[in-house]
Design a protein around this motif. Structure first.
Motif, PDB file in Angstrom:
ATOM      1  N   ASP A  84       0.827  -1.210   0.000  1.00 26.19           N
ATOM      2  CA  ASP A  84       0.000   0.000   0.000  1.00 26.19           C
ATOM      3  C   ASP A  84       0.864   1.265   0.000  1.00 26.19           C
ATOM      4  N   ASN A  85       2.189   1.048  -0.115  1.00 26.17           N
ATOM      5  CA  ASN A  85       3.105   2.178  -0.219  1.00 26.17           C
ATOM      6  C   ASN A  85       3.157   2.625  -1.680  1.00 26.17           C
ATOM      7  N   SER A  86       2.618   3.814  -1.963  1.00 24.72           N
ATOM      8  CA  SER A  86       2.443   4.222  -3.362  1.00 24.72           C
ATOM      9  C   SER A  86       3.764   4.306  -4.124  1.00 24.72           C
ATOM     10  N   LYS A  87       4.805   4.795  -3.462  1.00 23.52           N
ATOM     11  CA  LYS A  87       6.110   4.936  -4.128  1.00 23.52           C
ATOM     12  C   LYS A  87       6.671   3.547  -4.468  1.00 23.52           C
ATOM     13  N   ARG A  88       6.611   2.652  -3.486  1.00 24.98           N
ATOM     14  CA  ARG A  88       7.145   1.298  -3.707  1.00 24.98           C
ATOM     15  C   ARG A  88       6.344   0.559  -4.780  1.00 24.98           C
ATOM     16  N   LEU A  89       5.024   0.712  -4.739  1.00 29.36           N
ATOM     17  CA  LEU A  89       4.164   0.045  -5.717  1.00 29.36           C
ATOM     18  C   LEU A  89       4.474   0.533  -7.133  1.00 29.36           C
ATOM     19  N   ALA A  90       4.581   1.848  -7.301  1.00 28.75           N
ATOM     20  CA  ALA A  90       4.891   2.410  -8.625  1.00 28.75           C
ATOM     21  C   ALA A  90       6.239   1.901  -9.127  1.00 28.75           C
ATOM     22  N   GLU A  91       7.228   1.833  -8.225  1.00 27.77           N
ATOM     23  CA  GLU A  91       8.573   1.344  -8.609  1.00 27.77           C
ATOM     24  C   GLU A  91       8.540  -0.124  -9.001  1.00 27.77           C
TER      25      GLU A  91
END
Length: 291
Positions: free
Chosen positions: A16-23
């Motif tokens: 649910d971490n947006s930065k990690r998910l996008a990466e």
């Protein structure tokens, strides 16, 4: 009034971490290294937790050229809720950690007016993971482009109704601004799934599973829903998105655009060697205009 479907599986099935998910999604898409094609009008992709199927799914979503698409029909099987029909969402927006996706209320009203659909309660919607697992990929691929989604929960639809829904959706396939995202995992093998088909001529168990799945994938590529139905009756392969795939095959058979499905990736969650083992298979395909 806005009615939100929460990203109910974020934080468990995917981060649910947006930065990690996008990466993560960017990394998998880059790794797949597929050329984006405006000819790709649909995909079949898995829906397991991203640690299992995220990499395989990139081979479906990586084909999408977002420039001329404004609407995505999302077809997923129902895992928890029984209905002999297809059901429409009552939400107005689907949340994801990397951007929200508005629903196309106009098209949903149009479908509702046919009298062929039921409506799914927001609890049913949020409990189901089959469509949600496609949402972050769609949000990522269509970043910077305005799209609306039309989620369709495909129930335990009989053969006659699969054909009926296929005819009903066919006109949408002929509009190149529409895209179709079909959600399905392939063979669920092992005692916990009550399915242990094993043909020893292929060698070890995981090779037998692969041969069985590939047979199904080859049939799906022919575009023949009756042959697919026959295969399922004969082998009972535990393809959980069998109904969404069948509806999609009927759509392609009833539209005037010639579209061909091609599988680009196949993986298994683990390689079964003994009867105590279990695995789920993931297959990704692109449906492309066949000139």
């Amino acid at each position: 009034m806005e009615k939100v479907r929460r990203a109910s599986h974020a934080g468990s099935w995917y981060t649910d971490n947006s930065k990690r998910l996008a990466e993560e999604l960017d990394g998998w898409l880059r790794e797949a290294g597929l050329p984006k094609s405006p000819e790709v009008r649909g995909v079949i992709a898995p829906h397991a937790g991203y640690s299992y199927s995220g990499r395989a799914a990139a081979y479906a979503f990586g084909n999408i050229d977002p420039t001329s698409i404004s609407r995505v029909f999302l077809l997923g099987p129902s895992h928890h809720y029984y209905t002999p029909k297809c059901a429409l969402s009552t939400a107005t927006v689907y949340k994801t950690p990397i951007g929200d996706l508005p629903l196309d209320l106009e098209v949903i009203e149009e479908l509702k007016a046919t009298g062929k659909f039921e409506l799914m309660d927001i609890c049913v919607d949020e409990a189901e993971h089959s469509m949600e697992m496609h949402l972050p990929y769609l949000a990522k691929v269509f970043e910077g482009h305005l799209i609306k989604i039309v989620p369709i929960l495909v129930g335990a639809v009989n053969a006659e109704n699969e054909a009926m829904y296929g005819r009903l959706f066919a006109k949408y396939v002929d509009d190149p601004s529409n895209f179709f995202s079909v959600s399905s995992d392939f063979c669920h093998w092992g005692s916990r799934f009550n399915y242990m088909h094993y043909d020893k001529k292929h060698g070890v168990i995981h090779k037998s599973i692969e041969a069985l799945d590939k047979m199904g994938m080859d049939i799906i590529e022919t575009g023949d829903p009756d042959a697919f139905k026959k295969y399922l009756l004969e082998y009972d392969n535990t393809i959980c998105g069998r109904h969404p795939i069948s509806v999609f095959l009927h759509m392609l058979g009833n539209c005037s655009t010639k579209i061909k499905i091609k599988f680009l990736r196949y993986e298994q969650s683990s390689q079964c060697k003994t009867k105590r083992d279990s695995s789920v298979s993931y297959a990704s395909a692109a449906a492309k205009v066949d000139a």
